[in-house]
Scaffold this motif. Structure first.
Motif, mmCIF file in Angstrom:
data_model
loop_
_atom_site.group_PDB
_atom_site.id
_atom_site.type_symbol
_atom_site.label_atom_id
_atom_site.label_comp_id
_atom_site.label_asym_id
_atom_site.label_seq_id
_atom_site.Cartn_x
_atom_site.Cartn_y
_atom_site.Cartn_z
ATOM 1 N N UNK A 49 0.844 -1.193 0.000
ATOM 2 C CA UNK A 49 0.000 0.000 0.000
ATOM 3 C C UNK A 49 0.882 1.247 0.000
ATOM 4 N N UNK A 50 0.557 2.212 -0.862
ATOM 5 C CA UNK A 50 1.234 3.509 -0.851
ATOM 6 C C UNK A 50 0.186 4.563 -0.536
ATOM 7 N N UNK A 51 0.494 5.412 0.440
ATOM 8 C CA UNK A 51 -0.417 6.471 0.875
ATOM 9 C C UNK A 51 0.230 7.825 0.632
ATOM 10 N N UNK A 52 -0.601 8.828 0.346
ATOM 11 C CA UNK A 52 -0.111 10.188 0.121
ATOM 12 C C UNK A 52 -0.836 11.153 1.051
ATOM 13 N N UNK A 67 -4.790 6.592 -1.307
ATOM 14 C CA UNK A 67 -3.894 5.451 -1.200
ATOM 15 C C UNK A 67 -4.232 4.454 -2.296
ATOM 16 N N UNK A 68 -3.323 3.516 -2.524
ATOM 17 C CA UNK A 68 -3.599 2.494 -3.522
ATOM 18 C C UNK A 68 -2.572 1.386 -3.514
ATOM 19 N N UNK A 69 -2.923 0.351 -4.239
ATOM 20 C CA UNK A 69 -2.079 -0.825 -4.407
ATOM 21 C C UNK A 69 -1.516 -0.816 -5.827
ATOM 22 N N UNK A 70 -0.437 -1.538 -6.049
ATOM 23 C CA UNK A 70 0.141 -1.642 -7.385
ATOM 24 C C UNK A 70 -0.855 -2.315 -8.318
ATOM 25 N N UNK A 71 -0.909 -1.825 -9.555
ATOM 26 C CA UNK A 71 -1.778 -2.400 -10.593
ATOM 27 C C UNK A 71 -3.228 -2.522 -10.151
ATOM 28 N N UNK A 72 -3.703 -1.545 -9.414
ATOM 29 C CA UNK A 72 -5.064 -1.571 -8.906
ATOM 30 C C UNK A 72 -5.623 -0.149 -8.919
ATOM 31 N N UNK A 73 -6.915 -0.046 -8.739
ATOM 32 C CA UNK A 73 -7.552 1.265 -8.665
ATOM 33 C C UNK A 73 -7.058 2.013 -7.431
ATOM 34 N N UNK A 74 -6.834 3.298 -7.590
ATOM 35 C CA UNK A 74 -6.393 4.137 -6.479
ATOM 36 C C UNK A 74 -7.619 4.705 -5.767
ATOM 37 N N UNK A 75 -7.513 4.948 -4.480
ATOM 38 C CA UNK A 75 -8.625 5.430 -3.660
ATOM 39 C C UNK A 75 -8.326 6.828 -3.164
ATOM 40 N N UNK A 110 3.698 14.068 1.684
ATOM 41 C CA UNK A 110 4.346 12.897 2.261
ATOM 42 C C UNK A 110 3.865 11.630 1.578
ATOM 43 N N UNK A 111 4.767 10.741 1.350
ATOM 44 C CA UNK A 111 4.461 9.417 0.838
ATOM 45 C C UNK A 111 4.693 8.451 1.991
ATOM 46 N N UNK A 112 3.839 7.457 2.112
ATOM 47 C CA UNK A 112 4.013 6.434 3.129
ATOM 48 C C UNK A 112 3.744 5.074 2.504
#
Length: 116
Positions: A49-52, A67-75, A110-112
């Motif tokens: 998971x990557x969050x901004x 936030x979102x997952x690789x190769x998936x829809x972002x939320x 920030x990226x997390x």
């Protein structure tokens, strides 16, 4: 003439290990109405998971953009979907794009990364 905006990008992380290394983007000064991309990468493939987050100068708190997952829809949270675009190349890299920068976007971003 458009005045320059300051977009600062610094990175932090949230996960259960302390060995993760993030590659930060440099601070940017941009012209109003331009597209701005801030990239984030890390070296731990278990962090899916990557969050901004955005922290404005007048605030001590950070606001989740999405936030979102690789190769998936972002939320996205609330209004942020209209102003920002989140992309993920893979588990280790991602980007936050400001579609059309304006003075309200002057902030620290920030990226997390997390396992969940």
């Amino acid at each position: 003439m458009s005045s320059p905006l300051q977009i600062f990008a610094f990175f932090c992380f949230y996960c259960q290990t302390s060995a993760v290394r993030f590659q930060p983007s440099p601070a940017q000064i941009v012209t109003e109405s331009t597209e701005v991309q801030i990239t984030c990468s890390h070296d731990d493939s278990s962090l899916s998971v990557m969050l901004w987050y955005q922290q404005r100068e007048d605030s001590l708190s950070m606001t989740l953009i999405g936030y979102g997952y690789a190769n998936s829809e972002q939320n996205y949270e609330g209004q942020f979907e209209k102003e920002f675009e989140l992309t993920r190349e893979d588990t280790l890299t991602g980007a936050l794009t400001i579609r059309s920068a304006n003075p309200s976007h002057s902030a620290v971003y920030f990226c997390a990364a997390s396992t969940q």
